[in-house]
Design a protein around this motif. Structure first.
Motif, PDB file in Angstrom:
ATOM      1  N   ALA A 181       0.856  -1.256  -0.158  1.00  0.00           N
ATOM      2  CA  ALA A 181      -0.062   0.114  -0.102  1.00  0.00           C
ATOM      3  C   ALA A 181       0.866   1.279  -0.092  1.00  0.00           C
TER       4      ALA A 181
ATOM      5  N   MET B 137       2.461   2.235  -3.388  1.00  0.00           N
ATOM      6  CA  MET B 137       1.427   2.639  -4.285  1.00  0.00           C
ATOM      7  C   MET B 137       1.547   4.374  -4.316  1.00  0.00           C
TER       8      MET B 137
ATOM      9  N   ALA C 155      -5.217   2.358  -1.365  1.00  0.00           N
ATOM     10  CA  ALA C 155      -4.305   3.044  -1.996  1.00  0.00           C
ATOM     11  C   ALA C 155      -4.081   2.793  -3.481  1.00  0.00           C
ATOM     12  N   ILE C 156      -4.746   1.332  -3.866  1.00  0.00           N
ATOM     13  CA  ILE C 156      -4.600   1.183  -5.213  1.00  0.00           C
ATOM     14  C   ILE C 156      -5.287   2.079  -6.006  1.00  0.00           C
ATOM     15  N   LEU C 157      -6.795   2.453  -5.586  1.00  0.00           N
ATOM     16  CA  LEU C 157      -7.778   3.323  -6.078  1.00  0.00           C
ATOM     17  C   LEU C 157      -7.144   4.863  -6.038  1.00  0.00           C
TER      18      LEU C 157
ATOM     19  N   GLY D  42      -4.293   6.088  -4.706  1.00  0.00           N
ATOM     20  CA  GLY D  42      -2.522   6.463  -4.750  1.00  0.00           C
ATOM     21  C   GLY D  42      -2.418   7.629  -5.781  1.00  0.00           C
TER      22      GLY D  42
ATOM     23  N   HIS E 196       1.113   5.737  -8.115  1.00  0.00           N
ATOM     24  CA  HIS E 196       0.914   4.452  -8.815  1.00  0.00           C
ATOM     25  C   HIS E 196      -0.666   4.097  -8.743  1.00  0.00           C
ATOM     26  N   GLY E 197      -1.469   4.798  -8.024  1.00  0.00           N
ATOM     27  CA  GLY E 197      -2.840   4.431  -7.822  1.00  0.00           C
ATOM     28  C   GLY E 197      -3.672   4.708  -9.135  1.00  0.00           C
TER      29      GLY E 197
END
Length: 311
Positions: free
Chosen positions: A231, A234, A291-293, A295, A298-299
């Motif tokens: 996380a 990201m 964090a993926i959504l 960031g 890198h999100g």
């Protein structure tokens, strides 16, 4: 206040120390693209723990640690042998080795249970955070009372020591770990033994895994080796910031997950608590998804905004 100190504080401290130690090492596993190695070692140390318990007849940290480290080293060597001579990629080799060793550990536990040996499979898999009690605490003054502090649960003391050793090792060898993680060939060329650095990292991973097993169980250990560091990755490209963020995520997952497991059912009118280790893993997964959504580096949202700026 006394009830909180006796029942909740020691469990929260054990969870906090375990998750932060896992997250600290997880940063370098993520950078080396070896996140599955934490999973592999967490599973592979099981036969070492069970074997050490059966031989020593005690749950003392020394024999269990020795057995886990021996099993971790065997797992690292077997993974390399399978990868090299089986001509398989690293993920496949890890999957083969940790599956076989974990299955062997489960069989050994079942045999131990059949012989009425006091070894609980649920404790190994799910931990026993709820069973960590500090009965010597009589109030806030116990936090400064040497006699009361001496009666802190063994799991809390061991995990605090493991976190301190892990943090000291990472601080002392951060340059070597960073160089070997980004470019092991360059590290070897500059005179840093990349192979020994990797072995030392795996030994630390094994030590953290076995220290956390009894308190939080293997499932949470696996999640915390990966989720906080991934996380944080990201959100930034700077290693120092990544390490700090991963520790913050680990702390939020540990404290927030425990609080939700203990009190959320009561808020909903249910007169029972949830498994603390499982809820901590769930919170770490939620943080990873956010964090993926969201960031900025890198999100998903960050990449789309960067694409719009370029367009």
């Amino acid at each position: 206040m006394q009830t909180f100190l006796q029942l909740d504080l020691p469990a929260m401290l054990a969870a906090l120390f375990a998750t932060m130690a896992c997250a600290l090492l997880g940063n370098f596993l993520v950078l080396r693209r070896q996140s599955l190695m934490g999973d592999a070692i967490s599973h592979a140390v099981l036969p070492g723990i069970v074997g050490a318990f059966l031989l020593a007849g005690t749950r003392a940290a020394g024999p269990l640690f020795a057995g886990a480290i021996a099993a971790a080293l065997v797992a690292v060597v077997l993974i390399e042998l399978v990868r090299r001579y089986g001509r398989l990629e690293s993920g496949t080799a890890m999957g083969v080795v940790f599956s076989v060793m974990f299955a062997a550990g489960v069989v050994m536990m079942e045999q131990a249970a059949a012989q009425n040996v006091d070894l609980d499979a649920d404790c190994i898999l799910y931990g026993q955070l709820e069973g960590i009690l500090w009965l010597a605490a009589a109030g806030p003054e116990s936090l400064l009372d040497p006699a009361a502090l001496a009666a802190l649960p063994r799991e809390v003391v061991v995990l605090a020591g493991v976190l301190a050793v892990t943090a000291l090792a990472v601080f002392a060898f951060r340059k070597e770990l960073t160089l070997a993680s980004f470019d092991p060939e360059l590290a070897t060329t500059l005179g840093f033994p990349a192979g020994m650095i990797n072995l030392g990292l795996m030994v630390l991973v094994g030590a953290v895994a076995v220290a956390a097993f009894e308190a939080v169980g293997s499932i949470l250990v696996i999640a915390m080796f990966i989720c906080p560091a991934a996380a944080a990755r990201m959100l930034t490209d700077r290693l120092g910031v990544q390490i700090a963020l991963s520790l913050a995520f680990a702390a939020v997952a540990a404290l927030g997950g425990y609080a939700l497991a203990a009190f959320a059912p009561l808020w909903l009118g249910v007169d029972r608590a949830l498994a603390a280790s499982g809820m901590i893993a769930v919170v770490s997964g939620v943080l990873m998804a956010l964090a993926i959504l969201l960031g900025p580096v890198h999100g998903v949202l960050g990449r789309r905004m960067a694409g719009r700026r370029v367009a």
